[in-house]
Design a protein around this motif. Structure first.
Motif, PDB file in Angstrom:
ATOM      1  N   ALA A 107       5.250 -25.583 -78.503  1.00 33.53           N
ATOM      2  CA  ALA A 107       4.266 -26.624 -78.189  1.00 33.53           C
ATOM      3  C   ALA A 107       4.855 -27.684 -77.270  1.00 33.53           C
ATOM      4  N   ALA A 108       6.158 -27.832 -77.262  1.00 36.83           N
ATOM      5  CA  ALA A 108       6.793 -28.847 -76.424  1.00 36.83           C
ATOM      6  C   ALA A 108       6.919 -28.403 -74.972  1.00 36.83           C
ATOM      7  N   LEU A 109       6.697 -27.123 -74.685  1.00 39.59           N
ATOM      8  CA  LEU A 109       6.881 -26.623 -73.324  1.00 39.59           C
ATOM      9  C   LEU A 109       5.911 -27.232 -72.330  1.00 39.59           C
ATOM     10  N   ILE A 120       0.557 -22.495 -83.069  1.00 43.72           N
ATOM     11  CA  ILE A 120       0.389 -22.772 -84.500  1.00 43.72           C
ATOM     12  C   ILE A 120       1.781 -22.745 -85.118  1.00 43.72           C
ATOM     13  N   THR A 121       2.135 -23.800 -85.803  1.00 44.83           N
ATOM     14  CA  THR A 121       3.414 -23.858 -86.507  1.00 44.83           C
ATOM     15  C   THR A 121       3.126 -23.779 -88.002  1.00 44.83           C
ATOM     16  N   TYR A 148       2.793 -25.743 -95.076  1.00 48.73           N
ATOM     17  CA  TYR A 148       1.913 -26.493 -94.198  1.00 48.73           C
ATOM     18  C   TYR A 148       1.757 -25.755 -92.876  1.00 48.73           C
ATOM     19  N   ALA A 149       0.727 -26.107 -92.156  1.00 50.67           N
ATOM     20  CA  ALA A 149       0.479 -25.584 -90.819  1.00 50.67           C
ATOM     21  C   ALA A 149       0.110 -26.744 -89.919  1.00 50.67           C
ATOM     22  N   ALA A 150       0.577 -26.697 -88.692  1.00 49.93           N
ATOM     23  CA  ALA A 150       0.216 -27.692 -87.686  1.00 49.93           C
ATOM     24  C   ALA A 150      -0.347 -26.933 -86.494  1.00 49.93           C
ATOM     25  N   HIS A 172      -9.045 -26.994 -82.874  1.00 45.13           N
ATOM     26  CA  HIS A 172      -9.892 -25.805 -82.745  1.00 45.13           C
ATOM     27  C   HIS A 172      -9.295 -24.586 -83.455  1.00 45.13           C
ATOM     28  N   LEU A 173      -7.982 -24.560 -83.650  1.00 50.09           N
ATOM     29  CA  LEU A 173      -7.340 -23.470 -84.395  1.00 50.09           C
ATOM     30  C   LEU A 173      -7.207 -23.812 -85.874  1.00 50.09           C
ATOM     31  N   ALA A 174      -7.066 -25.091 -86.184  1.00 46.33           N
ATOM     32  CA  ALA A 174      -6.875 -25.523 -87.574  1.00 46.33           C
ATOM     33  C   ALA A 174      -8.080 -25.195 -88.437  1.00 46.33           C
TER      34      ALA A 174
END
Length: 112
Positions: free
Chosen positions: A2-4, A13-14, A31-33, A37-39
């Motif tokens: 995600a930092a790219l 999705i982490t 947990y998920a981050a 729209h994906l959460a």
């Protein structure tokens, strides 16, 4: 990932957990981050998996709840014995076993 860049962030999705990384191995806490729209999809999947236990598992749970106390006493004794065997092996290897719970043991890799 995600930092790219923004494009990667929008589809990353982490998923992780606190069980081992935070030293709470007997807990099942994760947990998920993800972007909103994906959460939504993740939340729906978690709800179905965690709240709606499959019918065969519900039947198994009913059977398990009906088992007599001696069954669980024997299981607890067996698991405790297995933990003690592992702790003994750790000691023989020069490691220090650390039994945090009744049925699990951990060891430091530091030599005594």
């Amino acid at each position: 990932m995600a930092a790219l860049d923004e494009s990667s962030r929008a589809r990353t999705i982490t998923i992780s957990g606190l069980s081992k990384t935070s030293g709470v191995a007997d807990w099942r806490l994760g947990y998920a981050a993800a972007p909103a729209h994906l959460a939504v999809g993740i939340a729906n999947a978690v709800d179905l998996l965690a709240v709606c236990a499959p019918t065969p598992l519900q039947d198994i749970a009913i059977t398990a709840l009906d088992l007599p106390a001696p069954y669980y006493d024997a299981m607890r004794a067996d698991l405790g014995h297995r933990k003690d065997v592992v702790a003994t092996l750790f000691s023989r290897l020069g490691l220090t076993p650390n039994s945090r719970t009744a049925l699990t043991t951990y060891s430091s890799t530091a030599r005594r």
